[in-house]
Design a protein around this motif. Structure first.
Motif, mmCIF file in Angstrom:
data_model
loop_
_atom_site.group_PDB
_atom_site.id
_atom_site.type_symbol
_atom_site.label_atom_id
_atom_site.label_comp_id
_atom_site.label_asym_id
_atom_site.label_seq_id
_atom_site.Cartn_x
_atom_site.Cartn_y
_atom_site.Cartn_z
ATOM 1 N N PRO A 62 10.832 57.916 39.747
ATOM 2 C CA PRO A 62 10.415 59.234 40.258
ATOM 3 C C PRO A 62 8.923 59.409 39.943
ATOM 4 O O PRO A 62 8.537 59.456 38.784
ATOM 5 N N LEU A 63 8.116 59.476 41.010
ATOM 6 C CA LEU A 63 6.656 59.442 40.839
ATOM 7 C C LEU A 63 5.990 60.682 41.428
ATOM 8 O O LEU A 63 6.507 61.290 42.369
ATOM 9 N N VAL A 64 4.843 61.013 40.874
ATOM 10 C CA VAL A 64 3.982 62.025 41.480
ATOM 11 C C VAL A 64 2.578 61.418 41.614
ATOM 12 O O VAL A 64 2.000 60.957 40.621
ATOM 13 N N PHE A 65 2.077 61.381 42.837
ATOM 14 C CA PHE A 65 0.730 60.862 43.100
ATOM 15 C C PHE A 65 -0.263 62.023 43.052
ATOM 16 O O PHE A 65 -0.059 63.039 43.718
ATOM 17 N N CYS A 66 -1.325 61.828 42.281
ATOM 18 C CA CYS A 66 -2.288 62.910 42.063
ATOM 19 C C CYS A 66 -3.683 62.522 42.532
ATOM 20 O O CYS A 66 -4.152 61.420 42.235
ATOM 21 N N ALA A 67 -4.327 63.426 43.254
ATOM 22 C CA ALA A 67 -5.764 63.306 43.498
ATOM 23 C C ALA A 67 -6.447 63.673 42.191
ATOM 24 O O ALA A 67 -6.141 64.714 41.603
ATOM 25 N N ASP A 68 -7.355 62.837 41.715
ATOM 26 C CA ASP A 68 -7.784 62.933 40.325
ATOM 27 C C ASP A 68 -9.291 62.726 40.201
ATOM 28 O O ASP A 68 -9.798 61.630 40.428
ATOM 29 N N LEU A 69 -9.995 63.769 39.835
ATOM 30 C CA LEU A 69 -11.427 63.629 39.518
ATOM 31 C C LEU A 69 -11.670 63.737 38.008
ATOM 32 O O LEU A 69 -12.806 63.645 37.551
ATOM 33 N N LYS A 70 -10.598 63.935 37.258
ATOM 34 C CA LYS A 70 -10.743 64.122 35.802
ATOM 35 C C LYS A 70 -11.223 62.845 35.104
ATOM 36 O O LYS A 70 -12.070 62.883 34.218
ATOM 37 N N ARG A 71 -10.660 61.711 35.528
ATOM 38 C CA ARG A 71 -11.068 60.449 34.898
ATOM 39 C C ARG A 71 -12.545 60.181 35.152
ATOM 40 O O ARG A 71 -13.261 59.674 34.281
ATOM 41 N N LEU A 72 -12.993 60.557 36.355
ATOM 42 C CA LEU A 72 -14.423 60.389 36.662
ATOM 43 C C LEU A 72 -15.287 61.309 35.813
ATOM 44 O O LEU A 72 -16.412 60.957 35.446
ATOM 45 N N GLU A 73 -14.749 62.493 35.484
ATOM 46 C CA GLU A 73 -15.486 63.386 34.581
ATOM 47 C C GLU A 73 -15.718 62.697 33.239
ATOM 48 O O GLU A 73 -16.818 62.752 32.686
ATOM 49 N N HIS A 74 -14.646 62.062 32.737
ATOM 50 C CA HIS A 74 -14.797 61.314 31.482
ATOM 51 C C HIS A 74 -15.824 60.200 31.639
ATOM 52 O O HIS A 74 -16.675 59.999 30.768
ATOM 53 N N ALA A 75 -15.741 59.473 32.751
ATOM 54 C CA ALA A 75 -16.644 58.336 32.973
ATOM 55 C C ALA A 75 -18.106 58.777 32.929
ATOM 56 O O ALA A 75 -18.934 58.177 32.240
ATOM 57 N N VAL A 76 -18.407 59.852 33.677
ATOM 58 C CA VAL A 76 -19.821 60.234 33.751
ATOM 59 C C VAL A 76 -20.279 60.971 32.487
ATOM 60 O O VAL A 76 -21.457 60.937 32.148
ATOM 61 N N SER A 77 -19.319 61.577 31.776
ATOM 62 C CA SER A 77 -19.695 62.273 30.539
ATOM 63 C C SER A 77 -20.149 61.263 29.479
ATOM 64 O O SER A 77 -20.907 61.613 28.578
ATOM 65 N N LEU A 78 -19.709 60.022 29.604
ATOM 66 C CA LEU A 78 -20.191 58.973 28.697
ATOM 67 C C LEU A 78 -21.703 58.782 28.846
ATOM 68 O O LEU A 78 -22.350 58.186 27.991
ATOM 69 N N HIS A 79 -22.236 59.274 29.973
ATOM 70 C CA HIS A 79 -23.676 59.150 30.226
ATOM 71 C C HIS A 79 -24.350 60.527 30.259
ATOM 72 O O HIS A 79 -25.414 60.688 30.841
ATOM 73 N N GLY A 80 -23.650 61.499 29.659
ATOM 74 C CA GLY A 80 -24.228 62.834 29.548
ATOM 75 C C GLY A 80 -24.367 63.563 30.874
ATOM 76 O O GLY A 80 -25.213 64.449 31.002
ATOM 77 N N LYS A 81 -23.557 63.195 31.844
ATOM 78 C CA LYS A 81 -23.679 63.842 33.156
ATOM 79 C C LYS A 81 -22.388 64.557 33.553
ATOM 80 O O LYS A 81 -21.352 64.407 32.898
#
Lengths: 243, 243
Positions: B73-92
């Motif tokens: 049983p799955l739920v597919f999510c549109a996800d920009l949260k992981r990208l927030e983490h990615a760019v926050s590693l560079h202070g953006k």
């Protein structure tokens, strides 16, 4: 079959070999068997044959090289117009301006397009999605005479590959899979490791090798405003009108 | 390969057979090779293992039968949260509220999901997309603890088929394909013919046979408001904020 999926990479240069209408229609027919929300089938494809139109499309979407050499220069459209015709046969109107209707059309189009990609690649063709049609969606809509409730969602080029990009390593499965609840605490560690993988890939690939990972590329790319006209454009075409 | 695509039909009843984590991860890994806009990979999957959560999800999405019997049983999510983490590693910071960012995430998620479907079906599994998770997106988001910039786009059940629906005849290719310019003048004739095809299909199919075509079903379905809270919901999660 999984090997076919795992070998996907964008093709941006094609051989000068045509694809027959018969083959193209066969691929489309197979692709149409993707699931569709309540079977609305809310998508259309415009094939651009006319060389003048093709050149304009290439310029407007900023993808000259692909569109010029591809056997099939395509534009995939989210489309509620055909449904308007369908329901008007029964004296009714659809609620095309609702956000939910827009979502349905976008998802339908994307599922159909990806099925088309798998079909095309299984026959040895290469493809490239062209998000660049969203650089000038209004002018491209005029060029293709798209009515209200039809928008160019993305383009695609298809042909016999002359050169194929290398396959980029994807995020590890544990980055995109969550069990029961969404867990963002794991991201920083996973993404740092993934940066090393991508650094190695970018350093060693034969074309366009560069010194970067993934998170830094994302940071540079995503912190700048892009296509800020998009909501206005969508609303001008009759979508997202329940705001 | 085209035969596999053309044989797709939703599966709503599954055998009581598990799918191993190894197989599931292999399918996900292959699916991740779908194209992604500028390689942002803006999607996540939540697998619901906990039986209490699964029952709630089944009830909230109004798809009890499928979710109860499916191995995955799955739920597919549109996800920009992981990208927030990615760019926050560079202070953006990313511009998650932009309509273009939302479009990218939705398309990315759908391409990935359809690749997953093809992968799963090639291994003999059956699937059903569950648009019904958008019936209660807010409560489902709470259930799965989805943060801002992550939304449940659609669900999916996956398992070994117990019963498979019949394959529905799709619109003819000429209905969805346009050459150079969009031509809506052809629709009324094509759709009337397609109604006859669908009438024959609905009359003769073994389960749930009924007296209807396609345009009348669409007219009945699409002229009623649906999920009118969608824009409010999306904005509450930080999307489509450039309005």
């Amino acid at each position: 079959m999984l090997d076919l999926l795992k070998s996907h990479a964008s093709v941006r240069k094609y051989k000068d070999e045509p694809i027959s209408d018969e083959t193209f229609h066969e691929l489309l027919h197979a692709a149409q068997h993707a699931a569709s929300s309540n079977f609305v089938q809310a998508y259309s494809v415009v094939r651009v044959k006319d060389p003048v139109k093709r050149d304009k499309l290439a310029e407007l979407s900023k993808n000259r090289k692909q569109y010029e050499s591809a056997a099939l220069p395509l534009v995939f459209c989210a489309d509620l117009k055909r449904l308007e015709h369908a329901v008007s046969l029964h004296g009714k109107e659809i609620l095309a301006g609702a956000t939910e209707s827009f979502l349905v059309a976008v998802i339908d189009t994307a599922l159909f397009a990806q099925n088309f990609v798998v079909a095309a690649e299984s026959k040895g063709f290469g493809i490239c999605y062209i998000g660049g049609v969203r650089n000038n969606p209004e002018t491209i809509s005029e060029l293709l005479e798209l009515p209200d409730h039809v928008i160019p969602l993305f383009g695609m080029t298809v042909g016999v590959p002359e050169e194929t990009n290398e396959v980029k390593p994807r995020l590890p499965v544990e980055a995109i899979l969550h069990e029961d609840t969404y867990d963002e605490s794991k991201y920083d560690e996973i993404l740092t490791k993934y940066d090393s993988v991508m650094e190695e890939y970018y350093r060693s690939r034969t074309a366009n090798n560069k010194n970067s990972g993934w998170t830094d590329v994302m940071a540079a790319f995503l912190s700048e405003p892009r296509r800020t006209y998009m909501l206005d454009f969508l609303q001008s075409k009759g979508f997202l009108k329940d705001t």
